[in-house]
Design an enzyme around this catalytic site. Structure first.
Site, PDB file in Angstrom:
ATOM      1  N   ARG A  70       0.826  -1.221   0.000  1.00 32.52           N
ATOM      2  CA  ARG A  70       0.000   0.000   0.000  1.00 32.52           C
ATOM      3  C   ARG A  70       0.855   1.264   0.000  1.00 32.52           C
ATOM      4  O   ARG A  70       0.522   2.264  -0.634  1.00 32.52           O
ATOM      5  CB  ARG A  70      -0.909  -0.039   1.239  1.00 32.52           C
ATOM      6  CG  ARG A  70      -1.922   1.078   1.279  1.00 32.52           C
ATOM      7  CD  ARG A  70      -2.942   0.855   2.379  1.00 32.52           C
ATOM      8  NE  ARG A  70      -3.847   1.977   2.485  1.00 32.52           N
ATOM      9  CZ  ARG A  70      -4.097   2.644   3.603  1.00 32.52           C
ATOM     10  NH1 ARG A  70      -3.506   2.283   4.741  1.00 32.52           N
ATOM     11  NH2 ARG A  70      -4.922   3.663   3.617  1.00 32.52           N
ATOM     12  N   ASN A 111      -3.747   8.624   5.003  1.00 33.83           N
ATOM     13  CA  ASN A 111      -2.440   7.958   5.091  1.00 33.83           C
ATOM     14  C   ASN A 111      -2.046   7.574   6.516  1.00 33.83           C
ATOM     15  O   ASN A 111      -0.999   6.954   6.712  1.00 33.83           O
ATOM     16  CB  ASN A 111      -1.343   8.868   4.509  1.00 33.83           C
ATOM     17  CG  ASN A 111      -1.334   8.835   2.990  1.00 33.83           C
ATOM     18  OD1 ASN A 111      -1.804   7.877   2.390  1.00 33.83           O
ATOM     19  ND2 ASN A 111      -0.808   9.885   2.376  1.00 33.83           N
TER      20      ASN A 111
HETATM   21  C1  HEM Z   1      -8.910   1.015  -6.362  1.00 31.09           C
HETATM   22  C2  HEM Z   1      -8.825   2.019  -5.513  1.00 31.09           C
HETATM   23  C3  HEM Z   1      -8.407   1.828  -4.087  1.00 31.09           C
HETATM   24  C4  HEM Z   1      -9.048   2.267  -2.998  1.00 31.09           C
HETATM   25  C5  HEM Z   1     -10.335   3.086  -2.968  1.00 31.09           C
HETATM   26  C6  HEM Z   1      -8.306   1.813  -1.853  1.00 31.09           C
HETATM   27  C7  HEM Z   1      -8.631   2.078  -0.541  1.00 31.09           C
HETATM   28  C8  HEM Z   1      -8.082   1.448   0.540  1.00 31.09           C
HETATM   29  C9  HEM Z   1      -8.518   1.608   1.903  1.00 31.09           C
HETATM   30  C10 HEM Z   1      -9.612   2.555   2.362  1.00 31.09           C
HETATM   31  C11 HEM Z   1      -7.785   0.773   2.671  1.00 31.09           C
HETATM   32  C12 HEM Z   1      -7.921   0.557   4.180  1.00 31.09           C
HETATM   33  C13 HEM Z   1      -7.288   1.716   4.912  1.00 31.09           C
HETATM   34  C14 HEM Z   1      -7.612   1.668   6.371  1.00 31.09           C
HETATM   35  O1  HEM Z   1      -8.774   1.463   6.718  1.00 31.09           O
HETATM   36  O2  HEM Z   1      -6.682   1.829   7.174  1.00 31.09           O
HETATM   37  C15 HEM Z   1      -6.860   0.091   1.816  1.00 31.09           C
HETATM   38  C16 HEM Z   1      -5.954  -0.855   2.232  1.00 31.09           C
HETATM   39  C17 HEM Z   1      -5.036  -1.428   1.406  1.00 31.09           C
HETATM   40  N1  HEM Z   1      -4.772  -1.074   0.101  1.00 31.09           N
HETATM   41 FE1  HEM Z   1      -6.003  -0.019  -1.100  1.00 31.09          FE
HETATM   42  N2  HEM Z   1      -7.224   1.107  -2.267  1.00 31.09           N
HETATM   43  C18 HEM Z   1      -7.231   1.095  -3.640  1.00 31.09           C
HETATM   44  C19 HEM Z   1      -6.270   0.533  -4.461  1.00 31.09           C
HETATM   45  C20 HEM Z   1      -5.120  -0.061  -3.998  1.00 31.09           C
HETATM   46  C21 HEM Z   1      -3.986  -0.416  -4.811  1.00 31.09           C
HETATM   47  C22 HEM Z   1      -3.865  -0.087  -6.308  1.00 31.09           C
HETATM   48  C23 HEM Z   1      -3.096  -1.020  -3.995  1.00 31.09           C
HETATM   49  C24 HEM Z   1      -1.732  -1.547  -4.317  1.00 31.09           C
HETATM   50  C25 HEM Z   1      -1.300  -1.818  -5.529  1.00 31.09           C
HETATM   51  C26 HEM Z   1      -3.686  -1.092  -2.677  1.00 31.09           C
HETATM   52  C27 HEM Z   1      -3.147  -1.745  -1.594  1.00 31.09           C
HETATM   53  C28 HEM Z   1      -3.756  -1.832  -0.351  1.00 31.09           C
HETATM   54  C29 HEM Z   1      -3.343  -2.759   0.691  1.00 31.09           C
HETATM   55  C30 HEM Z   1      -2.295  -3.838   0.549  1.00 31.09           C
HETATM   56  C31 HEM Z   1      -4.135  -2.481   1.800  1.00 31.09           C
HETATM   57  C32 HEM Z   1      -4.062  -3.158   3.173  1.00 31.09           C
HETATM   58  C33 HEM Z   1      -3.094  -2.356   4.042  1.00 31.09           C
HETATM   59  C34 HEM Z   1      -2.932  -2.884   5.464  1.00 31.09           C
HETATM   60  O3  HEM Z   1      -3.128  -4.062   5.723  1.00 31.09           O
HETATM   61  O4  HEM Z   1      -2.596  -2.065   6.350  1.00 31.09           O
HETATM   62  N3  HEM Z   1      -4.904  -0.462  -2.711  1.00 31.09           N
HETATM   63  N4  HEM Z   1      -7.049   0.527   0.537  1.00 31.09           N
END
Ligand code: HEM
Length: 338
Positions: A80, A112
């Site tokens: 992320r 973030n």
């Molecule tokens: C398509 C649009 C995307 C949206 C709207 C989005 C949104 C989010 C949100 C809201 C979270 C949780 C944050 C939290 O509650 O702390 C999250 C977690 C995550 N995102 Fe995305 N994301 C997107 C695309 C991506 C992409 C392109 C990647 C990497 C290539 C990615 C990798 C991750 C990962 C691995 C997590 C888990 C992080 C953890 O375990 O702490 N996301 N994302």
């Protein structure tokens, strides 16, 4: 040849499978070159550090491997971190800069605050500074650490061009451009399209949510539409809605995994969408919208296809607006500009 450590108690993968991954990675690169795929950043190359820091690949992979053995949940945050870096100001390590008294940096924006992995990047940077001072950019370290986290969690192995420079700007206001978890499929297609990604690449990249967790604050919007007696959100499984309510009863920071295998890079995420247990609105919409449903079904059925599309899209993402030459620098410390 390195063996993947067992992060989840399962036996390590066989040498044959590792070799197969290397082979697939090599075929992918040849195929990308043959099909006219061009690196937009001409100064970048796969062998960028071959003369100046030849041990770089081993140093990064070993550090990520050690970190994941201690804490397998770090794979998601590393992936992320790379996305959030590249999406704002390009892949230039702007996400790593600390706020100063005159400037609030990207990392302190609400979207973030739950990012992790900064300490590991610092650790890798320190080791690289010992071995080859002033040579390796923080932006390359993030990109490589994300790539290695994917592989070490069971995902595809692929190489990325290196040679990104570190940026000098990191401003909280720029982070408004991160995609919102409440976005529907059309909005996701539009914002990813603005960065040059197809709908299929957007769905493949969303598959990154096969790793990790989200906090209640990111998905509670789905519960407001749901009522235990009247299932008003047909895209949300009713048992799963109860699970989410229970999670959220512990507060906004309570975590829920994206799928059943939060530390394994696999295609469970897409199967979850088919079963109406996608976590964010921006996840479930990919199955609910006819334009992207076919892609979700294909990835749910064919993990190899997901892996191939994912690695291809990741290489493309890792090249977003990279800085070369005097447009950037190699920071001495990833948290401050030189
Ligand atoms: C398509 C649009 C995307 C949206 C709207 C989005 C949104 C989010 C949100 C809201 C979270 C949780 C944050 C939290 O509650 O702390 C999250 C977690 C995550 N995102 Fe995305 N994301 C997107 C695309 C991506 C992409 C392109 C990647 C990497 C290539 C990615 C990798 C991750 C990962 C691995 C997590 C888990 C992080 C953890 O375990 O702490 N996301 N994302």
């Amino acid at each position: 040849m390195m063996m993947r450590p067992s992060c989840n108690g399962e036996s390590p993968i066989s040498l044959g499978r590792v070799m197969m991954r290397y082979l697939l990675g090599a075929i992918l690169l040849i195929e990308m070159v043959a099909s006219g795929f061009r690196l937009r950043a001409d100064a970048l190359s796969m062998n960028y550090y071959i003369m100046t820091c030849p041990m770089i690949e081993g140093i990064v992979r070993n550090a990520v491997s050690r970190a994941l053995q201690d804490d397998p949940t770090l794979a998601g945050p590393l992936l992320r971190l790379h996305f959030h870096d590249c999406w704002i100001q390009g892949c230039d390590a702007s996400i790593l800069l600390d706020s100063t008294k005159d400037n609030t940096a990207e990392k302190d924006s609400p979207g973030n605050l739950s990012l992790r992995g900064y300490d590991l990047i610092d650790e890798i940077k320190d080791e690289l500074e010992d071995q080859c001072p002033g040579v390796v950019s923080c932006a390359d370290i993030i990109a490589m650490a994300a790539r290695d986290a994917v592989f070490l969690s069971g995902g595809p192995i692929y190489d990325i061009p290196k040679g990104r420079k570190d940026g000098r700007r990191s401003k909280i206001e720029d982070t408004i451009n991160l995609p919102f978890p409440t976005f529907n499929s059309s909005e996701l297609i539009r914002v990813f399209g603005q960065r040059g990604f197809t709908a299929q690449e957007m769905v493949a990249l969303s598959g990154a949510h096969t790793l990790g967790v989200a906090r209640c604050s990111s998905f509670k919007n789905r519960l407001s539409k749901f009522d235990a007696t009247h299932d008003v959100d047909p895209s949300l499984d009713s048992d799963f809605a109860q699970t989410l309510s229970k999670t959220c009863s512990a507060g906004d920071k309570a975590e829920q995994p994206f799928d059943n295998t939060r530390n394994d890079f696999d295609n469970d995420y897409f199967q979850a969408l088919q079963n109406k247990v996608g976590l964010l609105t921006s996840d479930q919409t990919l199955y609910d919208t006819p334009r992207t449903r076919g892609i979700v079904n294909a990835y749910a059925m064919n993990q190899a296809m997901f892996f191939l599309d994912f690695q291809r899209a990741m290489v493309k993402m890792s090249l977003l607006d990279v800085k070369e030459g005097s447009r950037g620098e190699v920071r001495k410390n990833c948290r401050t500009i030189n």
